[in-house]
Design a protein around this motif. Structure first.
Motif, short mmCIF file in Angstrom:
data_model
loop_
_atom_site.label_atom_id
_atom_site.label_comp_id
_atom_site.label_asym_id
_atom_site.label_seq_id
_atom_site.Cartn_x
_atom_site.Cartn_y
_atom_site.Cartn_z
N LEU A 92 0.82 -1.22 0.00
CA LEU A 92 0.00 0.00 0.00
C LEU A 92 0.85 1.26 0.00
O LEU A 92 0.36 2.36 -0.30
CB LEU A 92 -0.93 0.01 1.22
N SER A 93 2.14 1.12 0.30
CA SER A 93 3.03 2.27 0.30
C SER A 93 3.43 2.68 -1.13
O SER A 93 4.02 3.74 -1.32
CB SER A 93 4.29 1.97 1.11
N LEU A 94 3.11 1.82 -2.13
CA LEU A 94 3.43 2.13 -3.52
C LEU A 94 2.33 2.97 -4.17
O LEU A 94 1.20 3.01 -3.68
CB LEU A 94 3.64 0.85 -4.32
N ARG A 95 2.66 3.59 -5.28
CA ARG A 95 1.71 4.40 -6.03
C ARG A 95 1.65 3.91 -7.47
O ARG A 95 2.55 3.23 -7.95
CB ARG A 95 2.11 5.88 -6.00
N SER A 96 0.61 4.30 -8.16
CA SER A 96 0.46 3.93 -9.56
C SER A 96 1.68 4.39 -10.35
O SER A 96 2.15 5.51 -10.21
CB SER A 96 -0.81 4.59 -10.14
N ASP A 98 4.63 2.91 -10.00
CA ASP A 98 5.80 2.32 -9.34
C ASP A 98 6.03 0.91 -9.86
O ASP A 98 5.11 0.21 -10.29
CB ASP A 98 5.61 2.30 -7.83
N TYR A 121 -4.17 -1.50 -10.28
CA TYR A 121 -3.99 -0.17 -9.69
C TYR A 121 -2.71 0.50 -10.18
O TYR A 121 -2.23 1.46 -9.56
CB TYR A 121 -3.99 -0.30 -8.17
N ILE A 123 0.37 -0.72 -10.43
CA ILE A 123 1.66 -1.19 -9.91
C ILE A 123 2.25 -2.15 -10.94
O ILE A 123 1.61 -3.13 -11.31
CB ILE A 123 1.51 -1.89 -8.55
N THR A 143 11.84 3.74 -11.95
CA THR A 143 10.64 3.71 -11.10
C THR A 143 10.61 2.50 -10.16
O THR A 143 9.62 2.29 -9.47
CB THR A 143 9.38 3.68 -11.97
N LYS A 145 10.81 0.64 -7.05
CA LYS A 145 10.81 1.01 -5.64
C LYS A 145 11.22 -0.16 -4.74
O LYS A 145 11.77 0.06 -3.66
CB LYS A 145 9.41 1.49 -5.22
N ARG A 227 5.67 4.44 8.81
CA ARG A 227 4.84 4.60 7.61
C ARG A 227 3.98 3.36 7.39
O ARG A 227 2.78 3.45 7.10
CB ARG A 227 5.75 4.85 6.41
#
Length: 384
Positions: A92-96, A98, A121, A123, A143, A145, A227
């Protein structure tokens, strides 16, 4: 040393870290705090606990114990309702947009999470053989992560050089996540080799008795821990106090169980290597294993997981798993009882049609702590 066990031996920490006698009653075993909420003296004034989704004293004890086992006083652990709950919360710490570089040999549920859920989503992920770092490095992106691996892997039992992968990841500004479920912290501590996050399905060797489901994340960086703790509370995939207590109880015998698991697994590995119906055995404790020397360097033992390929293909593999009497045909692993399974249609069925689809002749064993002779005789009759 009373109350500070981080400098004690592993066996001592497994029993005592995070688990002082109850100050109210003197109870030696951590109580099961079966409560959802906590009384407050006034608004915002409490004893550190407000609501059990956020914190629970039994869960706290488990987290402190595992943090001590994986990384000592500078590590931080978070407990979850399952291994996949831990994975999902971390992700959930990732974003679209990543990207994750994923080992090409992972638990089927992990692959399914990336391929069938997170891809919706935005990822992105690529598969890479992380035993070949030169080729794997070519799949890193600006990108990227996370670099994500298991070692030993599930179900091919590949051993991956954690320190080398950590260097590759960090040079690219990525974090390294290591699933340490197969080894347990008794046999391997990835934080010592540069990993940023250690993952466990605590259902397996940590619990050790096939009676609880759980997951854990362990981190050295407190900012990262805080986090992920926010997502843990916000998403709510937390374990109940009884499951936390069961896993903590299991950890107390982890060292002696792991020694028995690997003693049996090594004997079975030698037996299967000589059997005329077996084409290949995958077990890091065997000199024939391609990463045997790395396993000796990186691990304190070789664990209780073993896979083999039959010469008779799918039909023979399915027949073998149906004929055992002591080895129980079941998913999961890491319990005191021996389990046998057919990954292609069980734990790794979600890989069907993917680039890492299972070999149809593969059989996986979770070797328990029963009599070695009984286990060998059972496999002998099952193999015919």
């Amino acid at each position: 040393m009373k109350g500070d066990y981080n400098k004690a031996g592993f066996e001592t920490r497994a029993i005592h870290a995070g688990q002082p006698a109850d100050p109210q009653t003197g109870a030696v075993s951590v109580p099961i705090y079966q409560t959802s909420t906590y009384a407050q003296e006034e608004v915002g004034k409490h004893k550190g606990y407000e609501y059990s989704r956020t914190h629970n004293p039994t869960r706290t004890a488990l987290e402190l114990c595992v943090a001590s086992l994986e990384g000592g006083e500078n590590a931080h652990a978070l407990a979850f309702a399952s291994g996949l709950g831990a994975e999902t919360t971390l992700l959930l710490s990732l974003r679209s947009g990543d990207h994750v570089l994923l080992s090409d040999d992972v638990y089927g549920g992990t692959y399914r999470l990336f391929a069938k859920v997170l891809s919706q989503y935005g990822i992105q992920f690529d598969l890479a053989d992380l035993t070949d770092l030169e080729r794997a490095a070519g799949k890193m992106r600006t990108t990227t992560k996370l670099v994500w691996l298991e070692t030993p892997t599930n179900p091919w039992l590949k051993v991956i050089d954690i320190a080398s992968v950590a260097e590759m990841a960090h040079n690219a500004g990525s974090l390294l996540v290591v699933d340490n479920t197969f080894a347990s912290p008794y046999l391997q501590r990835p934080l010592e080799f540069g990993a940023d996050v250690v993952l466990h399905s605590s259902t397996k060797y940590l619990g050790g008795h096939s009676d609880a489901v759980g997951g854990l994340l362990v981190m050295r960086d407190k900012e990262l821990r805080d986090r992920i703790a926010f997502f843990q509370n916000a998403a709510g995939a937390v374990p109940g106090p009884f499951d936390s207590w069961l896993i903590m109880r299991g950890i107390k015998t982890l060292p002696i169980r792991m020694r028995a698991h690997q003693e049996n697994a090594l004997a079975i590995g030698h037996f299967l290597e000589q059997h005329p119906k077996v084409e290949q055995v995958m077990y890091p404790g065997l000199p024939s294993h391609p990463q045997h020397e790395l396993a000796k360097k990186q691990m304190n033992g070789f664990g209780g997981m073993l896979s083999f390929i039959t010469k008779g293909g799918e039909a023979e593999a399915r027949a073998i798993v149906a004929r055992t009497k002591i080895f129980t045909l079941a998913e999961s692993l890491g319990g005191v009882e021996s389990l046998i399974e057919y990954p292609g249609a069980m734990t790794h069925a979600s890989l069907a049609g993917s680039p890492i689809e299972m070999n149809p002749a593969l059989v996986r064993l979770s070797v328990g702590i029963e009599s070695t002779e009984d286990l060998l005789h059972d496999l002998e009759q099952a193999l015919g």
